[in-house]
Structure formats: structure tokens, C-alpha cells
Write a protein that holds these residues in place. Structure first.
Motif, PDB file in Angstrom:
ATOM      1  N   ALA A   1       0.842  -1.206   0.000  1.00 29.18           N
ATOM      2  CA  ALA A   1       0.000   0.000   0.000  1.00 29.18           C
ATOM      3  C   ALA A   1       0.873   1.251   0.000  1.00 29.18           C
ATOM      4  O   ALA A   1       0.604   2.217  -0.733  1.00 29.18           O
ATOM      5  N   ILE A   2       1.917   1.243   0.786  1.00 29.48           N
ATOM      6  CA  ILE A   2       2.823   2.399   0.849  1.00 29.48           C
ATOM      7  C   ILE A   2       3.563   2.557  -0.483  1.00 29.48           C
ATOM      8  O   ILE A   2       3.657   3.651  -1.039  1.00 29.48           O
TER       9      ILE A   2
ATOM     10  N   ARG B   1       2.673   1.714  -3.427  1.00 27.50           N
ATOM     11  CA  ARG B   1       1.806   2.140  -4.534  1.00 27.50           C
ATOM     12  C   ARG B   1       1.577   3.642  -4.534  1.00 27.50           C
ATOM     13  O   ARG B   1       1.174   4.221  -5.544  1.00 27.50           O
ATOM     14  N   GLU B   2       1.811   4.297  -3.407  1.00 30.53           N
ATOM     15  CA  GLU B   2       1.644   5.755  -3.317  1.00 30.53           C
ATOM     16  C   GLU B   2       2.907   6.508  -3.729  1.00 30.53           C
ATOM     17  O   GLU B   2       2.892   7.737  -3.836  1.00 30.53           O
TER      18      GLU B   2
END
Ligand SMILES: Nc1nc2c(ncn2[C@@H]2O[C@H](COP(=O)(O)OP(=O)(O)O)[C@@H](O)[C@H]2O)c(=O)[nH]1
Ligand SMILES: [Mg+2]
Length: 258
Positions: A49-50, A52-53
Motif C-alpha cells: 500500500a505504501i 503504490r503511493e
């Protein structure tokens, strides 16, 4: 870009949620990196998740945990697919300073060295940086034997900070290597087998809980694998056996190993 070279940084990630951002920010801070590739080895935390940002970043996810070597295989394959001229592998655990990137990339770009290692041993900072004594002793002992058996003079074989030229990566039989930690030792043995020069720069390191999770059991297996790889190299130099890693014909551009 560094001069006219496309620079790709690859990060083999496993449960790196707490350190990925800091590492990544510094990596991009130099303005020479075109693309970061994060390969997640099925982490149990928020790594994906991190990642992908993050800007300028390609994220690739292993659906199941395949190991550190398998992770690096994905990293290097993707970097070459993405047109990298220079590939730098750095662990996303913020243990190795991204401040060395321009130096390491510069040494590869100059054409002097197709492989550059960030060494925690050169310059003597390993223990000061908090490397546990048992890891330090193991590092020194293994490196001594590896140098002896493979005719090398490296200060350490165990760093997680490595830069490669495209040409060298394309020539190494990476897929023949282990999916486990010993991949690191096998790659360097392949580079030596190819007769490609390896350069080293001294690298400050810092140990803190998130930056070091490998315990005694896995380290032991890794150490034995390193020794086995060096013996295999020595045997092949003596003309014994056969190995995909150390092929008979070495039609490589760097000449023959000594
Ligand atoms: N792909 C993958 N990487 C792993 C695994 N376990 C640990 N790692 C990574 O291997 C690297 C080295 O491990 P680390 O605990 O930092 O070792 P140390 O810094 O040498 O004490 C780190 O970047 C970890 O994220 C795993 O199961 N799969
Ligand atoms: Mg680490």
C-alpha cells in the motif's frame, strides 16, 4: 539520468513498511534516478500500500513468499525490461545510506567498474554502526574464505547495496541462482567468474530492529551456502564438475578470471 544513462534503483522488499518511505525519499532526492522498482515478497504489513503511493515507482508483488533471491531475480528482470542502463539494488530497510548513489552510479557510468559494492567493512564503520559482533565475525570469516577460494580481494561479500551495469546483468546466469539469501554470494561469484572488475566504496551502515531480522538459524544456512558456492567456484576453476553458474565457455567481454 546520469549523463546519458538510465538509472533504476531496485528494492527487494519484505515487511519494509516502516522504512520504505524514508529510503525512497532519499533515493529520489539525488535527481539522478529515473525509476524505482519495489518488489514485494508477499509482506504481511503495509509495504505494498505504501509503495503504490510512491512517485516514479513500479510495484511488483509476489503472490506468495518466494525468498530474497527470487525477489532479486524479479528486481533485475524488471529493471532490464524497463530499459535500465545502470541498476542499483538497495535494501528498503534504511540500513544503507542512499547518499552513496551518485558515487556508485558514477563509478559504473564511467565504465571503470560494471559492479560496485557499498562496503560496510571498508572504512571500519560496521561495528560503530551497530552490526552485532557475531554478524561481524561471521562476515569477516566468510569473506576471508571466499576471497581465498575465488582469488578475490573484496572487503565483504555480504552487503545489500550493489550497483551493476546493464551489460553485466545481461550476461550473468541469474536464474541459475538460489531463491534464498545465498543468491547474494552466488551473484558475486558469477561476476568474478566472468572476470568483471568489482569496485567498492565505503558505506556507513546503521543497525536498528527494523533493519535486521535475520537470526542465527537462517544466517547459518546462508554461511554454509556461501562456503559451498566458493568451493564450487574453486572446483570449476580446477576443471571439475559442471555448473550452470560457472559455465565452461566464458564468451564474456571482460576476459578470463585470473
Ligand atoms: N524477499 C524476501 N526478503 C526477505 C525475507 N526475509 C528478509 N528479507 C530481506 O532481506 C534483507 C536482509 O535482511 P535483514 O534482516 O535486513 O539482514 P541484515 O540487515 O543483514 O541483518 C532485508 O531487505 C529484508 O527485507 C524474505 O522472506 N523474502
Ligand atoms: Mg538489513
Amino acid at each position: 539520468m546520469f549523463q546519458d544513462k538510465r538509472v533504476v534503483v531496485v528494492m527487494p522488499a519484505y515487511n519494509a513498511a516502516s522504512t520504505l518511505l524514508a529510503t525512497h525519499r532519499e533515493v529520489l532526492g539525488w535527481g539522478i534516478v529515473d525509476l524505482v522498482i519495489v518488489v514485494d515478497d508477499s509482506s504481511g504489513d503495509e509495504t505494498v500500500a505504501i509503495a503504490r503511493e510512491l512517485p516514479q515507482t513500479l510495484v511488483h508483488v509476489h503472490e506468495r513468499n518466494r525468498g530474497y533471491g527470487a525477489n532479486q531475480k524479479s528486481c533485475f528482470r524488471l529493471a532490464l525490461e524497463e530499459g535500465a542502463d545502470i541498476v542499483v539494488m538497495v535494501h528498503p530497510d534504511y540500513q544503507y545510506t542512499p547518499k552513496l548513489l551518485p558515487a556508485m552510479v558514477g563509478l559504473v557510468a564511467s565504465g571503470l567498474y560494471p559492479c560496485i559494492l557499498g562496503s560496510r567493512i571498508l572504512g571500519g564503520g560496521a561495528l560503530r554502526g551497530g552490526m552485532p559482533l557475531w554478524k561481524y565475525v561471521a562476515n569477516r570469516g566468510l569473506t576471508f574464505v571466499q576471497n581465498l577460494l575465488m582469488g578475490a580481494k573484496l572487503s565483504e561479500f555480504h552487503t545489500g547495496y550493489r550497483a551493476f551495469s546493464r551489460q553485466l546483468l545481461e550476461e550473468l546466469p541469474l536464474e541459475a541462482n538460489s531463491d534464498d539469501f545465498v543468491f547474494d554470494a552466488q551473484v558475486l561469484a558469477e561476476v568474478l567468474w566472468a572476470g568483471a572488475p568489482i569496485g567498492e566504496v565505503s558505506c556507513p551502515t546503521k543497525y536498528f530492529p527494523e533493519a535486521s531480522s535475520i537470526g542465527l538459524g537462517r544466517s547459518l544456512r546462508y554461511g554454509l551456502g556461501c562456503l559451498w558456492t566458493a568451493f564450487e567456484y574453486r572446483s570449476r576453476r580446477a576443471g571439475l564438475g559442471s555448473s550452470e553458474r560457472f559455465p565452461d565457455s566464458r564468451s564474456l567481454s571482460w576476459g578470463s578470471p585470473e
